[in-house]
Design a protein around this motif. Structure first.
Motif, PDB file in Angstrom:
ATOM      1  N   ARG A  42     -11.744   3.014   1.659  1.00 25.88           N
ATOM      2  CA  ARG A  42     -10.682   1.992   1.998  1.00 25.88           C
ATOM      3  C   ARG A  42     -11.261   1.194   3.229  1.00 25.88           C
ATOM      4  O   ARG A  42     -11.391   1.832   4.252  1.00 25.88           O
ATOM      5  CB  ARG A  42      -9.478   2.144   1.971  1.00 25.88           C
ATOM      6  N   ARG A 292      -2.490   5.193  -4.998  1.00 24.58           N
ATOM      7  CA  ARG A 292      -2.844   5.980  -3.934  1.00 24.58           C
ATOM      8  C   ARG A 292      -2.332   7.458  -4.020  1.00 24.58           C
ATOM      9  O   ARG A 292      -2.024   8.065  -3.005  1.00 24.58           O
ATOM     10  CB  ARG A 292      -2.477   5.551  -2.295  1.00 24.58           C
ATOM     11  N   GLN A 331     -10.088  -3.674  -3.759  1.00 23.83           N
ATOM     12  CA  GLN A 331      -9.579  -2.633  -2.449  1.00 23.83           C
ATOM     13  C   GLN A 331     -10.175  -3.403  -1.195  1.00 23.83           C
ATOM     14  O   GLN A 331      -9.879  -3.094  -0.006  1.00 23.83           O
ATOM     15  CB  GLN A 331      -9.949  -1.312  -2.592  1.00 23.83           C
ATOM     16  N   ASP A 417      -4.873  -3.966  -1.334  1.00 22.99           N
ATOM     17  CA  ASP A 417      -5.565  -3.927  -2.600  1.00 22.99           C
ATOM     18  C   ASP A 417      -5.246  -5.614  -3.537  1.00 22.99           C
ATOM     19  O   ASP A 417      -5.126  -5.353  -4.400  1.00 22.99           O
ATOM     20  CB  ASP A 417      -4.964  -2.853  -3.353  1.00 22.99           C
TER      21      ASP A 417
END
Ligand SMILES: *Cc1c(COP(=O)(O)O)cnc(C)c1O
Length: 465
Positions: A42, A292, A331, A417
């Motif tokens: 990320r 997540r 993302q 995201d």
């Protein structure tokens, strides 16, 4: 991951997901060793200062100064992260003839299209407007365009024929007839694939599932052979491939493999008829872990996905076309917004932000879950809040009954995201100008779309006396 069984939870964390998460982490280590580069799962992360206060960063850029410079709401994208994701596909497929056609509808920013085209990507478009975006951003990439969509108009077909696109993905016999007619008129050969509907169930939200017979998309796979055979006699049509797209935000490799197995069967049958298709298009649809819930590793996920597709195609010497959208860009993006008010109505606490459902409609449209984090973390106990926008709709929310670190008016929060189907689905509802968008690359931040002004909203309108 190993055995193609990566799973990430669609709704809520479960014990099973934690367990699978643990397996995933082990599998990731195996896969990671084989992959090059500096893959970060990320791009948005906290950095801690000497005073131990945490500030949110996009890559190497701190988010708070970006808000000060460009205003809010603001879409922030890590360009580096998008290129990493593309590279993931390209390096995994290095040994095979392939073309990655980024699905423009996920995020159609010109700067993004330009950047991807420079790295050799093609594009999956669904309208004449998207064709014009590719033309504006990367005219050299027009011959790497595939044109999907169940409702192409004759004008759109003409535009694409004249542009010399790679292939039309035809979704009905009637459309094939129109395509043949337009191609004959323009005296330009049309390369086409039938988009077949493999009747595969993929577990995802019903609005983004597309690969079953009850959906409007594609041609039932059982009819495809007959249609290819009939099209053979047409002078201006060239059968160039077969395509599928079974849905979006699909979190396991298995349905992709199942769909590809059916497609491979069709390709073999057609060879018996003397029709040899050079391309197979597996569509898009690979999901990400909005929730997540576990140790999501994009490299492991991409690897499992590609392996299940390649397994199904084994022995067929075809070019593989892929149409990833969300997996490449989701993302990499966040919607940065400022808290306007915090208020209590009865038992509920509402955090009201300057972004609304017109800027990011996914929660309202699909009950989508987005992680929301403060840009500067305050100390104090987590509170349960609804994060909502200023639009006059009760559906204007980003999160409901969400436990979050405390925030106050004036604080910045980031909705994570949001790089896919965020800005692309934005509107001017409530006469709200759309946000600005920026790219972060290395240490540099660059504006790729200025904030809309009232004049932009009023420009097309005509006042009558
Ligand atoms: C939307 C779409 C894609 C991209 O889907 P993602 O879930 O964003 O990967 C690819 N192909 C077609 C035909 C689509 O409609």
């Amino acid at each position: 991951m190993v055995g193609g069984a990566f799973v990430f939870c669609y709704r809520r964390r479960s014990v099973a997901t934690y367990w699978i998460g643990a397996v995933e982490i082990v599998a990731q280590k195996v896969v990671r060793k084989q992959l090059p580069g500096k893959l970060q799962p990320r791009p948005f992360h906290y950095k801690f200062s000497a005073s131990r206060s945490a500030a949110l960063y996009c890559g190497q850029r701190s988010m708070a100064p970006l808000a000060a410079e460009y205003g809010t709401p603001l879409y922030v994208y890590s360009a580096d992260h998008i290129l990493d994701r593309l590279q993931l596909f390209q390096s995994s497929l290095a040994e095979r003839d392939h073309l990655i056609c980024y699905a423009v509808k996920a995020n159609s920013a010109l700067a993004l299209l330009q950047m991807l085209a420079r790295r050799g990507a093609g594009f999956d478009i669904v309208s004449g407007g998207e064709l014009e975006r590719v033309r504006a951003a990367a005219p050299d990439a027009l011959n790497r365009v595939v044109f999907s969509g169940a409702g192409k108009t004759a004008d759109e077909i003409d535009l694409a024929l004249e542009a010399g696109i790679f292939s039309f993905h035809v979704e009905s016999e009637a459309e094939l007839e129109v395509l043949a007619g337009r191609a004959a008129r323009l005296r330009r050969k049309a390369r086409f694939s039938l988009r077949v509907n493999p009747d595969i169930f993929a577990e995802t939200h019903p609005y983004i599932s597309t690969g079953m017979s009850e959906h409007k998309f594609g041609i039932p796979i059982a009819q495809a052979r007959r249609i290819y055979r009939a099209a053979r006699s047409h002078r201006w049509l060239t059968a160039h491939g077969v395509s599928v797209h079974i849905g979006s935000q699909i979190s396991s490799a298995e349905p992709f493999g199942a769909a590809m197995t059916r497609v491979a069967g069709l390709v073999r049958e057609l060879r018996k008829d003397g029709i040899s298709l050079p391309c197979v298009d597996a569509g898009g649809g690979l999901g990400i872990d909005y929730e997540r819930a576990s140790g999501f590793d994009p490299a492991a996920v991409a690897e499992a996905y590609l392996r299940s597709i390649e397994q199904a195609l084994e022995g067929l010497n075809v070019r593989l076309v892929l149409e990833p959208g969300r997996f490449l860009v989701a993302q990499a993006g966040a919607l940065l917004t400022r808290v306007l008010y915090v208020k209590k109505n009865g038992r509920k606490t509402f955090v009201i932000t300057d972004a609304g459902m017109n800027d990011l409609i996914r929660p309202a449209l699909y009950q989508a879950w987005h992680e929301i984090v403060p840009v500067q973390r305050r100390s104090g106990r987590a509170v349960t809040v609804d994060v909502v926008g200023p639009v006059c709709e009760s559906g204007d929310f980003f999160a409901r009954d969400r436990s979050m670190p405390p925030v106050r008016p004036g604080d910045l929060v980031a909705i994570l995201d949001a790089g896919a189907y965020g800005m692309a689905q934005s509107s001017n509802y409530n006469s709200r100008p759309r946000p600005a968008e920026i790219f972060v690359q290395d240490r540099k931040a660059r504006l790729i779309r200025r904030r809309e002004e009232m004049a932009d909203l009023l420009a097309p309108e005509i006042e009558l006396m």
